[in-house]
Design a protein around this motif. Sequence first.
Motif, PDB file in Angstrom:
ATOM      1  N   LEU A 127       0.835  -1.258   0.035  1.00 21.12           N
ATOM      2  CA  LEU A 127      -0.072  -0.027   0.017  1.00 21.12           C
ATOM      3  C   LEU A 127       0.875   1.437  -0.103  1.00 21.12           C
ATOM      4  O   LEU A 127       1.903   1.377   0.375  1.00 21.12           O
ATOM      5  CB  LEU A 127      -0.719   0.177   1.379  1.00 21.12           C
ATOM      6  CG  LEU A 127      -2.173  -0.686   1.412  1.00 21.12           C
ATOM      7  CD1 LEU A 127      -2.746  -0.655   2.706  1.00 21.12           C
ATOM      8  CD2 LEU A 127      -2.984  -0.463   0.406  1.00 21.12           C
TER       9      LEU A 127
ATOM     10  N   MET B  33       0.782   6.160  -1.114  1.00 18.15           N
ATOM     11  CA  MET B  33      -0.175   7.049  -1.891  1.00 18.15           C
ATOM     12  C   MET B  33       0.866   7.058  -3.131  1.00 18.15           C
ATOM     13  O   MET B  33       1.827   6.356  -3.270  1.00 18.15           O
ATOM     14  CB  MET B  33       0.085   8.339  -1.078  1.00 18.15           C
ATOM     15  CG  MET B  33      -0.696   8.466   0.183  1.00 18.15           C
ATOM     16  SD  MET B  33      -0.472   9.871   1.079  1.00 18.15           S
ATOM     17  CE  MET B  33       0.895   9.425   1.905  1.00 18.15           C
ATOM     18  N   ASN B  34       0.300   7.630  -4.075  1.00 19.76           N
ATOM     19  CA  ASN B  34       1.044   7.941  -5.456  1.00 19.76           C
ATOM     20  C   ASN B  34       2.497   8.406  -5.064  1.00 19.76           C
ATOM     21  O   ASN B  34       2.613   9.344  -4.490  1.00 19.76           O
ATOM     22  CB  ASN B  34      -0.017   9.007  -6.260  1.00 19.76           C
ATOM     23  CG  ASN B  34      -1.120   8.551  -6.899  1.00 19.76           C
ATOM     24  OD1 ASN B  34      -1.437   7.149  -6.835  1.00 19.76           O
ATOM     25  ND2 ASN B  34      -2.231   8.999  -7.257  1.00 19.76           N
TER      26      ASN B  34
ATOM     27  N   LYS C 199       5.477   1.773  -4.948  1.00 23.30           N
ATOM     28  CA  LYS C 199       5.087   0.511  -4.919  1.00 23.30           C
ATOM     29  C   LYS C 199       5.091  -0.173  -6.126  1.00 23.30           C
ATOM     30  O   LYS C 199       5.877  -1.370  -6.123  1.00 23.30           O
ATOM     31  CB  LYS C 199       3.236   0.612  -4.735  1.00 23.30           C
ATOM     32  CG  LYS C 199       2.892   1.414  -3.546  1.00 23.30           C
ATOM     33  CD  LYS C 199       1.269   1.267  -3.432  1.00 23.30           C
ATOM     34  CE  LYS C 199       0.916   1.848  -4.389  1.00 23.30           C
ATOM     35  NZ  LYS C 199       0.958   3.279  -4.590  1.00 23.30           N
TER      36      LYS C 199
ATOM     37  N   GLU D 125      -1.633  -3.665  -9.164  1.00 27.21           N
ATOM     38  CA  GLU D 125      -3.097  -3.093  -9.286  1.00 27.21           C
ATOM     39  C   GLU D 125      -4.060  -3.744 -10.195  1.00 27.21           C
ATOM     40  O   GLU D 125      -4.571  -3.155 -10.918  1.00 27.21           O
ATOM     41  CB  GLU D 125      -3.134  -1.525  -9.353  1.00 27.21           C
ATOM     42  CG  GLU D 125      -2.563  -0.958  -8.314  1.00 27.21           C
ATOM     43  CD  GLU D 125      -2.505   0.413  -8.504  1.00 27.21           C
ATOM     44  OE1 GLU D 125      -3.696   1.108  -7.871  1.00 27.21           O
ATOM     45  OE2 GLU D 125      -1.683   0.991  -8.776  1.00 27.21           O
TER      46      GLU D 125
ATOM     47  N   THR E 149      -1.984  -2.649  -4.185  1.00 31.67           N
ATOM     48  CA  THR E 149      -3.269  -2.051  -4.336  1.00 31.67           C
ATOM     49  C   THR E 149      -3.555  -0.768  -3.676  1.00 31.67           C
ATOM     50  O   THR E 149      -2.950  -0.436  -2.816  1.00 31.67           O
ATOM     51  CB  THR E 149      -4.431  -3.442  -3.673  1.00 31.67           C
ATOM     52  OG1 THR E 149      -5.502  -3.115  -3.708  1.00 31.67           O
ATOM     53  CG2 THR E 149      -3.890  -3.160  -2.127  1.00 31.67           C
ATOM     54  N   HIS E 150      -4.872  -0.071  -4.438  1.00 30.70           N
ATOM     55  CA  HIS E 150      -5.272   1.057  -3.606  1.00 30.70           C
ATOM     56  C   HIS E 150      -6.393   0.922  -2.831  1.00 30.70           C
ATOM     57  O   HIS E 150      -6.867   1.895  -2.136  1.00 30.70           O
ATOM     58  CB  HIS E 150      -5.485   2.059  -4.699  1.00 30.70           C
ATOM     59  CG  HIS E 150      -4.334   3.122  -5.118  1.00 30.70           C
ATOM     60  ND1 HIS E 150      -3.722   3.093  -6.439  1.00 30.70           N
ATOM     61  CD2 HIS E 150      -3.515   3.827  -4.439  1.00 30.70           C
ATOM     62  CE1 HIS E 150      -2.694   3.907  -6.465  1.00 30.70           C
ATOM     63  NE2 HIS E 150      -2.459   4.439  -5.358  1.00 30.70           N
ATOM     64  N   SER E 151      -6.861  -0.363  -2.766  1.00 32.37           N
ATOM     65  CA  SER E 151      -8.021  -0.682  -2.070  1.00 32.37           C
ATOM     66  C   SER E 151      -7.864  -0.944  -0.765  1.00 32.37           C
ATOM     67  O   SER E 151      -7.299  -2.161  -0.505  1.00 32.37           O
ATOM     68  CB  SER E 151      -8.963  -1.714  -3.031  1.00 32.37           C
ATOM     69  OG  SER E 151      -9.891  -2.129  -2.061  1.00 32.37           O
TER      70      SER E 151
END
Length: 270
Positions: free
Chosen positions: A38, A40-41, A45, A174, A206-208
């Motif tokens: 995980l 942030m942009n 990752k 992702e 993942t961003h979820s």
Amino acid sequence: MLSLTGLRRTFNAGTVNEVRALQGIDLEVEEGSFVQLLGMNGSGKSTLLNAVAGSFYLDSGTIKLDGVNLTRWTEHRRAALVGRVFQNPFSGTAPNLSIAENFALASRRGLGRGLGWALNRKLMDDLRARVASLRMGLEDRLDNAIGSLSGGQRQALTLLMATWLRPKLLLLDEHTAALDPKSADQVIQLTEEIIRREKLTTLMVTHSMQQAVNLGGRIVMLHKGEVAHDLRGAEKRRLRPEDLVDRFHEIRARELLDERAAELLRASYV
């Protein structure tokens, strides 16, 4: 086991566009572990996955898989050990080739190209059975061009291709982000089934937050190319999506405090 030691990579070094993408990543992933990445942009990752896959060479650091040093291996050579599924459902496949022909290429991952595999009836029967396990009705469409399928169908097939030869390591970048919710849920279910059945060592970006807390047994949170949190065991099992959001807020708050402190320090010398 995947062992990452001191991974550093800076892009456009010495220019106004300099990006310190990896800043000394140390990470060990036990065999059979399913780890969520995980961040942030810009946290590093996908850069970390690219480094492990061999998309570029590191500035420094080592990458070992089952004790084998892959650091200077090319991406093609690593492909014999590493399976990967990208975010874009149309990446990693040849859209004008049939489903069967794409699997023929996947069966030779890390080897020379060729379609001789597709002529083997026994393996075609095996392919039909394994495609049937996706429960998408594609086993009777093996001659269809893979580019004619929906994003969810294509991503499910790509996942099956990436794990066909049971890779030492599976990288998921992702891989459901571009899908509609129903297709994403279906592909995530297939992902869990395949990883559990094959006992695959897996890194999944993942961003979820929901996916992160529901899947696997470990969450590694990255921030500006460094490991900010490493959550596993009981701590990981207790997590809720909102807990992860709070962690990100804490990271950002600390960063703002550090920036303010730096400004005050600079001001004291003026």
